[in-house]
Write a protein that holds these residues in place. Sequence first.
Motif, PDB file in Angstrom:
ATOM      1  N   LEU A   1      36.946 -11.405 -43.382  1.00 28.75           N
ATOM      2  CA  LEU A   1      38.134 -11.223 -44.310  1.00 28.75           C
ATOM      3  C   LEU A   1      38.527 -12.599 -44.963  1.00 28.75           C
ATOM      4  O   LEU A   1      38.945 -13.011 -46.172  1.00 28.75           O
ATOM      5  N   VAL A   2      38.780 -13.565 -44.317  1.00 28.91           N
ATOM      6  CA  VAL A   2      39.026 -14.877 -44.676  1.00 28.91           C
ATOM      7  C   VAL A   2      38.110 -15.713 -45.699  1.00 28.91           C
ATOM      8  O   VAL A   2      38.338 -16.432 -46.439  1.00 28.91           O
ATOM      9  N   ALA A   3      37.040 -15.412 -45.461  1.00 29.95           N
ATOM     10  CA  ALA A   3      36.025 -15.961 -46.016  1.00 29.95           C
ATOM     11  C   ALA A   3      35.972 -15.530 -47.762  1.00 29.95           C
ATOM     12  O   ALA A   3      35.756 -14.103 -47.783  1.00 29.95           O
ATOM     13  N   GLY A   4      36.211 -16.556 -48.389  1.00 31.65           N
ATOM     14  CA  GLY A   4      36.201 -16.317 -50.178  1.00 31.65           C
ATOM     15  C   GLY A   4      36.448 -14.931 -50.633  1.00 31.65           C
ATOM     16  O   GLY A   4      37.399 -14.560 -50.739  1.00 31.65           O
TER      17      GLY A   4
ATOM     18  N   MET B   1      37.954 -11.852 -49.022  1.00 33.41           N
ATOM     19  CA  MET B   1      39.677 -11.835 -48.912  1.00 33.41           C
ATOM     20  C   MET B   1      40.152 -11.821 -50.181  1.00 33.41           C
ATOM     21  O   MET B   1      41.043 -10.990 -50.319  1.00 33.41           O
ATOM     22  N   THR B   2      39.426 -12.286 -51.257  1.00 37.04           N
ATOM     23  CA  THR B   2      40.131 -11.773 -52.791  1.00 37.04           C
ATOM     24  C   THR B   2      40.042 -10.388 -52.891  1.00 37.04           C
ATOM     25  O   THR B   2      40.934  -9.670 -53.615  1.00 37.04           O
ATOM     26  N   ALA B   3      38.876  -9.939 -52.534  1.00 32.89           N
ATOM     27  CA  ALA B   3      38.470  -8.345 -52.973  1.00 32.89           C
ATOM     28  C   ALA B   3      39.907  -7.540 -51.920  1.00 32.89           C
ATOM     29  O   ALA B   3      40.257  -6.668 -52.606  1.00 32.89           O
TER      30      ALA B   3
ATOM     31  N   MET C   1      48.333  -6.740 -44.195  1.00 32.10           N
ATOM     32  CA  MET C   1      47.375  -7.499 -43.520  1.00 32.10           C
ATOM     33  C   MET C   1      47.473  -7.722 -41.988  1.00 32.10           C
ATOM     34  O   MET C   1      46.266  -7.564 -41.349  1.00 32.10           O
ATOM     35  N   ALA C   2      48.620  -7.654 -41.535  1.00 28.06           N
ATOM     36  CA  ALA C   2      48.933  -7.673 -39.723  1.00 28.06           C
ATOM     37  C   ALA C   2      48.214  -6.779 -39.305  1.00 28.06           C
ATOM     38  O   ALA C   2      47.777  -6.222 -38.477  1.00 28.06           O
ATOM     39  N   ALA C   3      48.501  -5.188 -40.057  1.00 26.93           N
ATOM     40  CA  ALA C   3      47.906  -3.991 -39.534  1.00 26.93           C
ATOM     41  C   ALA C   3      46.501  -3.760 -39.588  1.00 26.93           C
ATOM     42  O   ALA C   3      46.075  -3.572 -38.807  1.00 26.93           O
ATOM     43  N   VAL C   4      45.977  -4.343 -40.659  1.00 30.22           N
ATOM     44  CA  VAL C   4      44.562  -4.355 -40.812  1.00 30.22           C
ATOM     45  C   VAL C   4      43.691  -5.317 -39.816  1.00 30.22           C
ATOM     46  O   VAL C   4      42.914  -5.093 -39.026  1.00 30.22           O
ATOM     47  N   MET C   5      44.603  -6.684 -39.661  1.00 34.06           N
ATOM     48  CA  MET C   5      43.783  -7.400 -38.793  1.00 34.06           C
ATOM     49  C   MET C   5      43.997  -7.090 -37.486  1.00 34.06           C
ATOM     50  O   MET C   5      43.145  -7.421 -36.567  1.00 34.06           O
ATOM     51  N   GLY C   6      45.061  -6.365 -37.154  1.00 32.10           N
ATOM     52  CA  GLY C   6      45.407  -6.001 -35.745  1.00 32.10           C
ATOM     53  C   GLY C   6      44.369  -4.954 -35.493  1.00 32.10           C
ATOM     54  O   GLY C   6      43.644  -4.834 -34.183  1.00 32.10           O
ATOM     55  N   GLU C   7      44.101  -3.945 -36.525  1.00 32.21           N
ATOM     56  CA  GLU C   7      43.033  -2.950 -36.070  1.00 32.21           C
ATOM     57  C   GLU C   7      41.752  -3.535 -35.778  1.00 32.21           C
ATOM     58  O   GLU C   7      41.026  -3.370 -35.222  1.00 32.21           O
ATOM     59  N   SER C   8      41.294  -4.422 -36.625  1.00 31.23           N
ATOM     60  CA  SER C   8      40.116  -5.203 -36.557  1.00 31.23           C
ATOM     61  C   SER C   8      39.737  -5.923 -35.001  1.00 31.23           C
ATOM     62  O   SER C   8      38.746  -6.055 -34.796  1.00 31.23           O
ATOM     63  N   ASN C   9      40.916  -6.563 -34.848  1.00 29.61           N
ATOM     64  CA  ASN C   9      40.770  -7.252 -33.595  1.00 29.61           C
ATOM     65  C   ASN C   9      40.779  -6.479 -32.423  1.00 29.61           C
ATOM     66  O   ASN C   9      40.430  -6.713 -31.362  1.00 29.61           O
TER      67      ASN C   9
ATOM     68  N   GLU D   1      49.465 -18.572 -43.966  1.00 27.60           N
ATOM     69  CA  GLU D   1      48.562 -19.208 -44.577  1.00 27.60           C
ATOM     70  C   GLU D   1      47.399 -18.442 -45.299  1.00 27.60           C
ATOM     71  O   GLU D   1      47.082 -18.875 -46.505  1.00 27.60           O
ATOM     72  N   LEU D   2      47.195 -17.315 -44.661  1.00 27.76           N
ATOM     73  CA  LEU D   2      46.030 -16.518 -45.192  1.00 27.76           C
ATOM     74  C   LEU D   2      46.515 -16.054 -46.561  1.00 27.76           C
ATOM     75  O   LEU D   2      45.606 -16.210 -47.630  1.00 27.76           O
ATOM     76  N   LEU D   3      47.778 -15.560 -46.666  1.00 30.89           N
ATOM     77  CA  LEU D   3      48.124 -15.016 -48.012  1.00 30.89           C
ATOM     78  C   LEU D   3      48.078 -15.969 -48.774  1.00 30.89           C
ATOM     79  O   LEU D   3      47.733 -15.876 -50.069  1.00 30.89           O
TER      80      LEU D   3
END
Lengths: 195, 199
Positions: free
Chosen positions: A122-125, A128-130, A186-194, B10-12
Amino acid sequence: MCGMAIPSEPTIEMTVTEETAGNVHQVVEGMVHEHSRLVFRIAYSILRNHADAEDATQDVFIRVLRNKEKLADVREQKLWLAKIAWRVTLDWKKSVDRRRPADDSELILDEVSAPSANAEQLVAGKQMTAFLEKMMATLPPDLREPLALSTVQELNSTQIAEVLGIAEGSVRTRLMRARTILKQKMAAVMGESNE
Amino acid sequence: MNNKERKLDELLNNALADYSNVEPRAGLEGRILANLATMQPETGSRFRWWPAMGLAAAAAMALVLFLAAPHEIRKPATLGVKSPVSTSPAVIPEVATEIQASRPHMAGNSSRHLHGPVRPAHVEYLAASHPAQLAVVKQDVFPAPSPLTSQEKMLFAYLRRTPATELVGQTKPDDTPDVFQPTQNRVQNYRPTDSNAAR
């Protein structure tokens, strides 16, 4: 969040005097050279499509030419153009949504939180924008609009307030609320993905 | 603020910074200017054809008025003027004969002028068979002749007391003056003739 609205470099504003009003076409041409990128970015921040944003940009300058008699009264061309661009972009957004109905926000979040997407990807370019686009689409308009305008580097919070017709304090408050909501999602999504 | 929240911030921030940081495709300015340039003649052409359209409308209006006007109005003004010979109530026959004899080259045309315009065949037939009806028809077309004016009476009196030969002499045109002769010489050489003296 106000740091997102980076104040633009001070530019020399071309004042439309009576001498230049005689040659309107040259004035508009100067505005195209100086501010077409700003207009395009405002349009792109809402439309999220290159072709639509270009069409909206063309429409903005056509409207400027049609209202050339008002050029003599314009004090700050950049802000004046930004207001026109904002209104034109909202009109374009309505017509685009009519042609291409907006996606359901629940479906968007389901797609984003799919197990295949992890945090590093997700961080990659572009991904992340999408992801951010789809998250912003779930925000209410009064929070989404200031946030979208704050991503246009040429506009600061004062100018955003002018464009939206609200107080500058309201802009700051709405940006803070929008960022908080986005971070939670974002936290919710990243928590689920981790997991 | 813990580590996780700092990372989210930072991400945001990075994501929002790239959100609208896009460049338009190459040549956007040129396309906008070209589009504006095509708009300029359009706005001008809205008024460019007005004078031509006005002229065309005026010409069409004039043509319609001309066609709608009565036929008599369209005739040239000279046709409406009656010739004094044809309107005169009477021409002395012997004088007319002598005038005609003095102008043999105009013999073919002179009778027409002296006796008025040539009448159509149906009018000739009506005149021969029903003269009273013809008079009524003519009265409908032309109003009854008005009484002679004082000038016409004086003209008739002059014709009655003037000999026919004198009248014939007066109908001849005067000698054309020599255009190369100076006017002053012609005035000095002037000798009154009989006809001039009679005048």
